[in-house]
Design an enzyme around this catalytic site. Structure first.
Site, short mmCIF file in Angstrom:
data_model
loop_
_atom_site.label_atom_id
_atom_site.label_comp_id
_atom_site.label_asym_id
_atom_site.label_seq_id
_atom_site.Cartn_x
_atom_site.Cartn_y
_atom_site.Cartn_z
N LYS A 34 0.85 -1.20 0.00
CA LYS A 34 0.00 0.00 0.00
C LYS A 34 0.89 1.25 0.00
O LYS A 34 2.10 1.16 0.24
CB LYS A 34 -0.92 -0.02 1.23
N TYR A 235 14.03 30.21 7.58
CA TYR A 235 12.85 30.88 8.14
C TYR A 235 12.91 30.92 9.67
O TYR A 235 13.31 29.95 10.31
CB TYR A 235 11.58 30.15 7.73
N MET A 282 10.45 24.42 2.18
CA MET A 282 9.69 23.56 1.26
C MET A 282 10.62 22.87 0.26
O MET A 282 10.42 21.70 -0.08
CB MET A 282 8.65 24.41 0.52
#
Ligand SMILES: *Cc1c(COP(=O)(O)O)cnc(C)c1O
Length: 340
Positions: A34, A235, A282
């Site tokens: 899966k 950040y 990100m």
């Protein structure tokens, strides 16, 4: 050039399957693929597992099962999770998938496995309903085979008692942790996911159980700079240099699956473990270097001794979570399959 490279070693996956089979004493091993094979690629993982002796495939959803049915003609592809529509049940029937069923309505014309809730507190019947002809298996799922073997043993005992009179049906209960630690869980078949990918179901060192990590992940240093005291990276300025400090920027971030909570973990930069510093962005993160290194220096995120289990401990999660979140594809990491 790709920003990172994922290598999936099907040779390692096959060795893991054989290691597990040696524990089984005759029970079948069903490979759980899966979530795109826990991030490794379901089709490749399934083929390698079947080639090494697994006799069936398990997936979470009917669409996952249909995709594998197109590739593999084997008898048994078992869908562990519920169908999301009647249309899906029709598709499952046409494709010859088997379904784990846990509620009042047992679909007709599909081979089903009835799922008993013996303590997981999720899907499942509290006792075996009188099984109609479509039923080929009885199953349960363990809540704590990795962390509380006594509770797992109690679940297994409940399962054994509830299913005793149906020993002509295929009975199965074990996940990877139970397969490795609880021989009484093996019944007729075990459902192994994590362990076939060389992920420790105990989130400890997989080599303790003779398992080899299957996936490695490599990138490179895309920029090198020296921070002066008081300067920061990333950040929120969560890493501020106290002295002149070399850092390298690696072009992989949480959108690739290198989770934002991985600040502080170690990756291997030019062969040496170095800490991830500052906030993971990100599309990039920073590593602290002990000297100036050339741009292009390889960075190993996973594999070659960099364990998903170690990263997971830093991130407050488990190896399965990290691996199933790694993104490959045209816009992210390039995925290469080898057979070493
Ligand atoms: C995911 C899953 C497994 C596999 O668990 P691992 O710990 O990865 O071996 C087995 N059974 C069911 C019902 C599952 O959902």
């Amino acid at each position: 050039m790709h920003r990172s490279e994922i290598t999936v070693d099907l040779g390692a996956l096959r060795r893991n399957v054989r290691t597990l089979l040696r524990l089984l004493d005759g029970a079948e091993l069903w490979a759980v693929v899966k979530a795109d094979g826990y991030g490794h690629g379901a089709v490749d993982a399934a083929g390698a597992a079947l080639g090494a002796g697994a006799t069936a495939l398990c997936v979470a959803t009917i669409p996952e099962g249909l995709a594998l049915r197109d590739e593999y003609r084997i008898e048994r592809i078992l869908v562990l999770g519920p169908a999301s529509s009647n249309r899906e049940i029709v598709q499952a029937r046409e494709a010859g998938l088997e379904l784990a069923v846990a509620d009042a309505e047992i679909p007709e014309g599909v081979r089903v496995h009835l799922k008993l809730d013996t303590g997981m507190g999720r899907y499942g019947y509290s006792e075996v309903p009188s099984p109609p002809a479509e039923v080929v298996g009885l199953m349960t799922h363990l809540a704590s085979a990795d962390s509380d073997p006594d509770f797992a043993r109690a679940q297994l005992e409940r399962f054994r008692t509830a299913t005793q009179q149906f020993s002509h049906l295929t009975r199965h209960a074990a996940n990877s942790a139970a397969t490795l630690r609880l021989p009484e869980s093996h019944f007729d078949a075990v459902r192994c996911g994590g362990a076939i990918y060389g992920l420790s179901p105990f989130n400890s060192d997989p080599t303790d159980d003779v398992l080899e990590p299957v996936l490695s992940w490599q990138s490179f240093v895309a920029q090198v700079k020296q921070l002066q005291p008081g300067q920061s990276t990333g950040y929120g300025r969560r890493f501020v240099a106290e002295e002149p400090t070399w850092i390298g920027i690696v072009p992989v971030g949480y959108a690739d699956g290198f989770q934002r909570a991985l600040t502080g973990t170690e990756v291997r930069v030019g062969g040496e473990p170095r800490p991830v510093v500052g906030t993971v962005s990100m599309d990039s993160f920073a590593v602290q270097l002990d000297r100036e290194l050339p741009v292009g220096t390889p960075v190993v995120l996973l594999g070659h001794g960099m364990l998903a289990e170690a990263h997971a401990r830093v991130a407050g999660t488990i190896n399965y979570d990290l691996l199933s979140g790694i993104e490959s594809g045209p816009l992210r990491a390039r995925r290469t399959v080898i057979d070493a």
